[in-house]
Motif scaffolding. Structure first.
Motif, PDB file in Angstrom:
ATOM      1  N   PRO A   1     -20.649   9.740  -2.430  1.00 52.86           N
ATOM      2  CA  PRO A   1     -20.306   9.974  -1.026  1.00 52.86           C
ATOM      3  C   PRO A   1     -18.969   9.296  -0.712  1.00 52.86           C
ATOM      4  N   ALA A   2     -18.274   9.780   0.301  1.00 54.89           N
ATOM      5  CA  ALA A   2     -16.925   9.308   0.629  1.00 54.89           C
ATOM      6  C   ALA A   2     -16.837   7.791   0.783  1.00 54.89           C
ATOM      7  N   GLY A   3     -17.781   7.173   1.479  1.00 49.37           N
ATOM      8  CA  GLY A   3     -17.733   5.722   1.678  1.00 49.37           C
ATOM      9  C   GLY A   3     -17.827   4.965   0.373  1.00 49.37           C
ATOM     10  N   LYS A   4     -18.702   5.389  -0.512  1.00 53.64           N
ATOM     11  CA  LYS A   4     -18.835   4.721  -1.805  1.00 53.64           C
ATOM     12  C   LYS A   4     -17.647   5.023  -2.705  1.00 53.64           C
ATOM     13  N   LEU A   5     -17.086   6.212  -2.568  1.00 53.37           N
ATOM     14  CA  LEU A   5     -15.901   6.549  -3.345  1.00 53.37           C
ATOM     15  C   LEU A   5     -14.736   5.635  -2.950  1.00 53.37           C
ATOM     16  N   SER A   6     -14.609   5.346  -1.663  1.00 55.71           N
ATOM     17  CA  SER A   6     -13.557   4.438  -1.198  1.00 55.71           C
ATOM     18  C   SER A   6     -13.708   3.067  -1.839  1.00 55.71           C
ATOM     19  N   CYS A   7     -14.911   2.544  -1.901  1.00 50.32           N
ATOM     20  CA  CYS A   7     -15.149   1.246  -2.546  1.00 50.32           C
ATOM     21  C   CYS A   7     -14.874   1.318  -4.044  1.00 50.32           C
ATOM     22  N   PHE A   8     -15.263   2.432  -4.667  1.00 48.91           N
ATOM     23  CA  PHE A   8     -15.008   2.612  -6.100  1.00 48.91           C
ATOM     24  C   PHE A   8     -13.507   2.532  -6.379  1.00 48.91           C
ATOM     25  N   VAL A   9     -12.719   3.249  -5.593  1.00 45.95           N
ATOM     26  CA  VAL A   9     -11.260   3.244  -5.779  1.00 45.95           C
ATOM     27  C   VAL A   9     -10.713   1.832  -5.603  1.00 45.95           C
ATOM     28  N   GLY A  10     -11.180   1.127  -4.577  1.00 45.09           N
ATOM     29  CA  GLY A  10     -10.726  -0.239  -4.350  1.00 45.09           C
ATOM     30  C   GLY A  10     -11.101  -1.187  -5.472  1.00 45.09           C
ATOM     31  N   ASN A  11     -12.254  -0.975  -6.078  1.00 43.22           N
ATOM     32  CA  ASN A  11     -12.683  -1.806  -7.198  1.00 43.22           C
ATOM     33  C   ASN A  11     -12.002  -1.409  -8.505  1.00 43.22           C
ATOM     34  N   LEU A  12     -11.574  -0.160  -8.607  1.00 44.99           N
ATOM     35  CA  LEU A  12     -11.001   0.343  -9.858  1.00 44.99           C
ATOM     36  C   LEU A  12      -9.537  -0.041 -10.033  1.00 44.99           C
ATOM     37  N   PHE A  13      -8.727   0.243  -9.040  1.00 40.04           N
ATOM     38  CA  PHE A  13      -7.278   0.095  -9.199  1.00 40.04           C
ATOM     39  C   PHE A  13      -6.765  -1.226  -8.634  1.00 40.04           C
ATOM     40  N   ALA A  14      -5.960  -1.915  -9.446  1.00 39.93           N
ATOM     41  CA  ALA A  14      -5.230  -3.087  -8.972  1.00 39.93           C
ATOM     42  C   ALA A  14      -3.850  -2.664  -8.480  1.00 39.93           C
ATOM     43  N   GLU A  15      -3.312  -1.592  -9.082  1.00 38.30           N
ATOM     44  CA  GLU A  15      -2.004  -1.048  -8.694  1.00 38.30           C
ATOM     45  C   GLU A  15      -2.083   0.467  -8.772  1.00 38.30           C
ATOM     46  N   LEU A  16      -1.449   1.125  -7.819  1.00 34.65           N
ATOM     47  CA  LEU A  16      -1.326   2.582  -7.870  1.00 34.65           C
ATOM     48  C   LEU A  16       0.105   2.952  -8.218  1.00 34.65           C
ATOM     49  N   GLU A  17       0.248   4.046  -8.952  1.00 32.99           N
ATOM     50  CA  GLU A  17       1.552   4.562  -9.336  1.00 32.99           C
ATOM     51  C   GLU A  17       1.677   5.994  -8.840  1.00 32.99           C
ATOM     52  N   THR A  18       2.889   6.466  -8.709  1.00 30.78           N
ATOM     53  CA  THR A  18       3.084   7.849  -8.288  1.00 30.78           C
ATOM     54  C   THR A  18       2.662   8.784  -9.423  1.00 30.78           C
ATOM     55  N   PRO A  19       1.919   9.834  -9.092  1.00 35.02           N
ATOM     56  CA  PRO A  19       1.449  10.758 -10.124  1.00 35.02           C
ATOM     57  C   PRO A  19       2.404  11.927 -10.364  1.00 35.02           C
ATOM     58  N   CYS A  20       3.663  11.774  -9.975  1.00 37.11           N
ATOM     59  CA  CYS A  20       4.612  12.891 -10.008  1.00 37.11           C
ATOM     60  C   CYS A  20       4.734  13.550 -11.375  1.00 37.11           C
TER      61      CYS A  20
END
Length: 85
Positions: free
Chosen positions: A10-29
């Motif tokens: 679900p969207a709320g849990k997905l948001s937490c998953f993303v926050g727990n997964l990534f320490a840094e985001l990069e452009t996916p260009c």
């Protein structure tokens, strides 16, 4: 070795998953186009490269299974929610 893991949250849990997964985001260009959703690329808390494809009904994680499991078992740092994914 990168693994391909399909999952759905679900969207709320997905948001937490993303926050727990990534320490840094990069452009996916430079990554392949994903016309059905959103691409997130970056480094995990362990410093490994990972990619998350977020579609309407499912997600695909590409990266270390250890990083995936750590994010799924993570907790919200502010303790306002418990992910417990």
């Amino acid at each position: 070795m990168n693994e391909l893991i399909n999952f759905s949250l679900p969207a709320g849990k997905l948001s937490c998953f993303v926050g727990n997964l990534f320490a840094e985001l990069e452009t996916p260009c430079e990554k392949q186009q994903y016309p059905d959703g959103l691409i997130l690329c970056g480094r995990t808390a362990a410093g490994r490269d990972a990619m998350l494809l977020i579609g309407r009904d499912s997600c695909t994680f590409i990266g270390s299974k250890e990083d995936y499991n750590a994010a799924r078992n993570g907790r919200c740092p502010s303790r306002r929610c418990s992910f417990g994914g």
